[in-house]
Design a protein around this motif. Structure first.
Motif, PDB file in Angstrom:
ATOM      1  N   ALA A  58      48.496 -21.970  14.237  1.00  0.00           N
ATOM      2  CA  ALA A  58      48.301 -23.643  13.875  1.00  0.00           C
ATOM      3  C   ALA A  58      45.891 -23.220  13.935  1.00  0.00           C
ATOM      4  O   ALA A  58      45.817 -25.232  12.744  1.00  0.00           O
ATOM      5  CB  ALA A  58      48.670 -24.535  14.806  1.00  0.00           C
ATOM      6  N   LEU A  59      45.401 -22.810  14.472  1.00  0.00           N
ATOM      7  CA  LEU A  59      44.288 -23.684  13.867  1.00  0.00           C
ATOM      8  C   LEU A  59      43.532 -23.013  13.422  1.00  0.00           C
ATOM      9  O   LEU A  59      42.569 -23.147  12.767  1.00  0.00           O
ATOM     10  CB  LEU A  59      43.259 -22.542  15.290  1.00  0.00           C
ATOM     11  CG  LEU A  59      43.463 -23.752  16.959  1.00  0.00           C
ATOM     12  CD1 LEU A  59      43.479 -22.716  17.800  1.00  0.00           C
ATOM     13  CD2 LEU A  59      42.761 -25.048  16.928  1.00  0.00           C
TER      14      LEU A  59
ATOM     15  N   PRO B 223      35.874 -30.099  14.388  1.00  0.00           N
ATOM     16  CA  PRO B 223      36.422 -30.188  15.214  1.00  0.00           C
ATOM     17  C   PRO B 223      37.944 -29.651  14.930  1.00  0.00           C
ATOM     18  O   PRO B 223      38.436 -29.283  13.621  1.00  0.00           O
ATOM     19  CB  PRO B 223      37.101 -31.893  15.690  1.00  0.00           C
ATOM     20  CG  PRO B 223      35.704 -32.321  14.687  1.00  0.00           C
ATOM     21  CD  PRO B 223      35.117 -31.472  13.458  1.00  0.00           C
ATOM     22  N   PRO B 224      38.681 -29.249  15.987  1.00  0.00           N
ATOM     23  CA  PRO B 224      39.377 -28.291  16.038  1.00  0.00           C
ATOM     24  C   PRO B 224      40.740 -29.311  15.527  1.00  0.00           C
ATOM     25  O   PRO B 224      40.376 -30.220  16.313  1.00  0.00           O
ATOM     26  CB  PRO B 224      39.225 -27.379  16.999  1.00  0.00           C
ATOM     27  CG  PRO B 224      38.681 -26.829  17.665  1.00  0.00           C
ATOM     28  CD  PRO B 224      37.178 -28.192  17.608  1.00  0.00           C
TER      29      PRO B 224
ATOM     30  N   ASN C 141      34.166 -23.012  16.569  1.00  0.00           N
ATOM     31  CA  ASN C 141      34.499 -24.483  15.041  1.00  0.00           C
ATOM     32  C   ASN C 141      33.735 -25.773  16.012  1.00  0.00           C
ATOM     33  O   ASN C 141      32.658 -26.476  15.865  1.00  0.00           O
ATOM     34  CB  ASN C 141      35.758 -24.453  15.632  1.00  0.00           C
ATOM     35  CG  ASN C 141      36.877 -24.058  14.478  1.00  0.00           C
ATOM     36  OD1 ASN C 141      36.487 -22.862  14.216  1.00  0.00           O
ATOM     37  ND2 ASN C 141      37.668 -23.989  14.584  1.00  0.00           N
ATOM     38  N   THR C 142      34.288 -26.103  17.078  1.00  0.00           N
ATOM     39  CA  THR C 142      33.474 -27.132  18.097  1.00  0.00           C
ATOM     40  C   THR C 142      31.104 -27.118  17.422  1.00  0.00           C
ATOM     41  O   THR C 142      30.939 -27.994  17.470  1.00  0.00           O
ATOM     42  CB  THR C 142      33.593 -27.262  19.441  1.00  0.00           C
ATOM     43  OG1 THR C 142      35.457 -27.356  19.780  1.00  0.00           O
ATOM     44  CG2 THR C 142      32.882 -28.617  19.518  1.00  0.00           C
ATOM     45  N   ARG C 143      31.119 -26.036  17.553  1.00  0.00           N
ATOM     46  CA  ARG C 143      29.338 -25.597  17.529  1.00  0.00           C
ATOM     47  C   ARG C 143      29.368 -25.759  16.643  1.00  0.00           C
ATOM     48  O   ARG C 143      27.972 -26.353  16.427  1.00  0.00           O
ATOM     49  CB  ARG C 143      28.930 -24.029  18.397  1.00  0.00           C
ATOM     50  CG  ARG C 143      28.959 -24.716  20.050  1.00  0.00           C
ATOM     51  CD  ARG C 143      28.224 -22.578  19.933  1.00  0.00           C
ATOM     52  NE  ARG C 143      28.533 -22.855  21.627  1.00  0.00           N
ATOM     53  CZ  ARG C 143      27.990 -21.491  21.667  1.00  0.00           C
ATOM     54  NH1 ARG C 143      28.309 -19.969  21.071  1.00  0.00           N
ATOM     55  NH2 ARG C 143      28.414 -21.049  23.418  1.00  0.00           N
TER      56      ARG C 143
ATOM     57  N   LEU D 292      41.919 -15.206  23.857  1.00  0.00           N
ATOM     58  CA  LEU D 292      40.624 -15.673  24.643  1.00  0.00           C
ATOM     59  C   LEU D 292      40.135 -15.385  22.929  1.00  0.00           C
ATOM     60  O   LEU D 292      38.974 -16.078  22.242  1.00  0.00           O
ATOM     61  CB  LEU D 292      39.819 -13.587  24.523  1.00  0.00           C
ATOM     62  CG  LEU D 292      39.898 -13.017  26.148  1.00  0.00           C
ATOM     63  CD1 LEU D 292      39.955 -11.571  26.147  1.00  0.00           C
ATOM     64  CD2 LEU D 292      39.162 -14.620  26.849  1.00  0.00           C
ATOM     65  N   SER D 293      40.704 -15.061  22.081  1.00  0.00           N
ATOM     66  CA  SER D 293      40.896 -15.610  20.819  1.00  0.00           C
ATOM     67  C   SER D 293      40.494 -16.823  20.215  1.00  0.00           C
ATOM     68  O   SER D 293      40.004 -17.296  19.168  1.00  0.00           O
ATOM     69  CB  SER D 293      41.356 -14.614  19.410  1.00  0.00           C
ATOM     70  OG  SER D 293      41.251 -12.907  19.904  1.00  0.00           O
ATOM     71  N   ILE D 294      41.829 -17.425  20.390  1.00  0.00           N
ATOM     72  CA  ILE D 294      41.615 -18.901  20.386  1.00  0.00           C
ATOM     73  C   ILE D 294      40.548 -19.629  21.026  1.00  0.00           C
ATOM     74  O   ILE D 294      39.554 -20.277  20.538  1.00  0.00           O
ATOM     75  CB  ILE D 294      43.089 -19.032  21.097  1.00  0.00           C
ATOM     76  CG1 ILE D 294      44.391 -19.034  20.464  1.00  0.00           C
ATOM     77  CG2 ILE D 294      42.923 -20.679  21.669  1.00  0.00           C
ATOM     78  CD1 ILE D 294      45.419 -18.717  21.212  1.00  0.00           C
ATOM     79  N   ALA D 295      40.134 -19.080  22.078  1.00  0.00           N
ATOM     80  CA  ALA D 295      39.603 -19.688  23.196  1.00  0.00           C
ATOM     81  C   ALA D 295      37.437 -19.610  22.127  1.00  0.00           C
ATOM     82  O   ALA D 295      37.326 -20.545  21.965  1.00  0.00           O
ATOM     83  CB  ALA D 295      39.113 -19.284  24.124  1.00  0.00           C
TER      84      ALA D 295
END
Length: 575
Positions: A509-510, A566-567, A560-562, A551-554
């Motif tokens: 979904a991301l 925005p996710p 993305n945020t940096r 860990l991949s999601i994090a």
């Protein structure tokens, strides 16, 4: 261009699955499914091997047939045993092994591992060697004639037992002796030496010549078992069961039972080093002769009417014994390994024995991964948390590669609205659409393939880790936390597979939604189909995959945020 990128990724993914399946087939001893060898190579192998065997000058080539004949004449008894009769059974126990010997030939006919529980019933010890109505798996040895014909003591000769049967506290070794009567002018004494904490059994064969002339017999060592898969084996992942040969020249050679039955097996038949073995998931047996001792090697199928189904397959070595003068004796030392595939223990016994723990074509990556996992376990003292720690270290090691991949995906996500609007506007003009797409990518400095290479580099590492976790016997009966009491068994309540499925869907979904509706559906269907298999996989593998997903999601969220993207969750649209 986004469509092209997606298509290329799907092609790469599909081709990777084809390659992995083909390697999986080869790894488990089957013929390649998609890239078979040319027909001439297979048909030529058997005649060449046969010619090599017939032309060999190493003593012992001919008596392989004698050993085969000696075994083939055996007729099963009522219990389904592969021997014509049954002698007295001698039960022997050390701190790690419970063994059963038969005085008929001094044969090892049973073995239980006191530190490893049975797959189906954890209250029982795991049984490897067995001689029952359901299973035939034996370690045999004896003497056959050399250049001069004769009948000598074999694995069917009644023998007298002497020695202790239990390793006492404070005792480091145990010695058992099986002595044959004189047969054909020769007597044989088998001396088994068992050591505390060891699955390697020293076996000394002492031959005494009672004739008036010198004699040059030959010693045979063999492992015989039925061709049935071990009980409790999973239907959702495959591991190799069958004989293996190791020589310094050709290294580790696995042979499928079916190839032996068809007489198409290809392996080295003459050597002066190495071993023969019978391998299955987590456990193995092997006969090892000292380096420098010439030996003939044979793998064959012996039809045993009345025995268990598909019985029996035999891996044998025949080695010449130096001429024994009248009234003199000669000894040949050998090692019989019967135990778990603990890598460090196997490495210490003889070169190449650690390959019984088979990582397949990614051994060069798998061995250092196992070493690191073992080092983490020494500190953490829990295999489950050691898996989590190992995946974390791998994520740190590949952080910058992953960062590039996720950064590329974030850029793609930021320009996706422009791409979608342009596609809708120019859907009737494909050529202009492609030109406009290239212009957008160029102006936004986006590389559509930027996220592919960093991910592909890591694929072999994680496949190698998969084989490490699947092959490591230390995972058997190893608890993690709460309800997970055995990392080698599936989650009894399916909690871990459900968590794994949810994390996989969250990761999907991301990712940017593909412009093509069919691709969008496939992006959701593939993780679901993939997750179904994990409901039946060992818990240790599921723990590894969940950790990798989280860990991949994090990391994807942070990057993305940096980058100011925005996710957001791109939920499926199946209308």
């Amino acid at each position: 261009m986004n469509d092209i990128r997606r298509t290329i990724l799907w092609v790469i993914f599909g081709f990777s699955m084809v390659l992995l399946w083909d390697k999986w087939q080869i790894h488990n001893g089957h013929k390649p499914t998609f890239f078979p060898a040319p027909p001439g190579e297979v048909s030529a192998a058997a005649p060449a091997a046969a010619k090599a065997a017939s032309d060999a000058s190493v003593p012992g080539a001919a008596p392989v047939a004698s050993a085969t004949s000696a075994l083939a004449t055996a007729t099963p008894d009522a219990a389904g045993s592969a021997t014509p009769a049954r002698g007295e059974r001698i039960s022997v126990r050390t701190d790690v092994l419970a063994l059963e010997f038969d005085t008929l030939g001094g044969t090892l006919v049973g073995s239980q591992f006191l530190k490893y529980g049975d797959t189906a019933d954890k209250s029982k010890q795991f049984v490897l060697l067995d001689d029952s109505k359901d299973r035939v798996y034996l370690a045999q040895s004896g003497v056959v004639a050399g250049a001069v014909p004769g009948n000598f003591p074999t694995h069917k000769t009644p023998m007298a037992f002497s020695g202790a049967t239990t390793l006492q506290d404070g005792q480091d070794s145990l010695e058992l002796r099986f002595s044959s009567p004189e047969v054909g002018g020769i007597s044989l004494v088998k001396t088994y030496t068992l050591h505390r904490g060891s699955y390697a059994i020293g076996v000394r064969h002492t031959l005494s010549n009672h004739l008036d002339a010198a004699v040059a017999p030959q010693l045979y060592l063999q492992l015989m078992r039925d061709g049935n898969k071990p009980s409790g084996e999973s239907s959702f992942y495959s591991t190799f069961t069958g004989p293996a040969v190791y020589t310094e020249a050709k290294k580790y050679q696995k042979v499928e039972f079916s190839a032996i039955k068809k007489k198409s097996a290809d392996y080295e038949k003459q050597a002066s080093n190495g071993y023969i073995a019978m391998v299955q998931h987590y456990f193995a047996s092997a006969w090892v002769l000292p380096d420098g001792v010439a030996r003939s090697i044979s793998l064959d199928h012996i039809d045993m009417p009345g025995a268990v189904a598909d019985c029996c397959y035999r891996a044998a070595m025949v080695a010449p014994v130096a001429a024994i003068a009248p009234g003199a004796s000669a000894s040949v030392e050998a090692t019989l390994f019967v135990g778990p595939q603990e890598e460090k223990m196997l490495e210490a016994l003889t070169p190449g024995l650690e390959l019984l723990k088979d990582y397949g074509w990614l051994t060069i990556l798998a061995k250092p991964l196992y070493w690191l996992l073992d080092q983490l376990h020494r500190v953490i003292q829990n295999w489950g948390w050691s898996i989590v720690a190992l995946v974390l270290l791998l994520k740190i090691a590949f952080y910058w590669l992953n960062a590039k991949a996720y950064a590329s995906m974030a850029k793609m996500k930021s320009v996706n609205p422009k791409i979608m609007e342009m596609r809708e506007r120019l859907k009737d003009n494909p050529q202009q659409m492609q030109q406009e797409m290239m212009r957008i990518y160029r102006e936004e400095k986006v590389n559509p393939m930027g996220g592919c290479f960093p991910i592909m580099v890591q694929i072999p590492v994680f496949i190698a880790l998969y084989w490490v976790l699947l092959s490591t016997v230390e995972m058997r009966n190893a608890p993690w936390m709460g309800w997970i009491h055995d990392l080698s068994a599936p989650d009894p309540y399916f909690i871990l597979p459900i968590v794994m499925t949810l994390t996989t869907l969250l990761q999907t979904a991301l990712n940017p939604a593909p412009p093509d509706p069919m691709q969008a559906k496939m992006m959701w269907f593939m993780p679901l189909a993939f997750s179904v298999m994990f409901f039946f996989f060992p818990s240790g593998l599921v723990v590894y995959w969940i950790t990798n997903n989280i860990l991949s999601i994090a990391q994807q969220w942070i990057i993305n945020t940096r980058m100011g993207v925005p996710p957001q969750f791109n939920l499926p649209k199946f209308k």
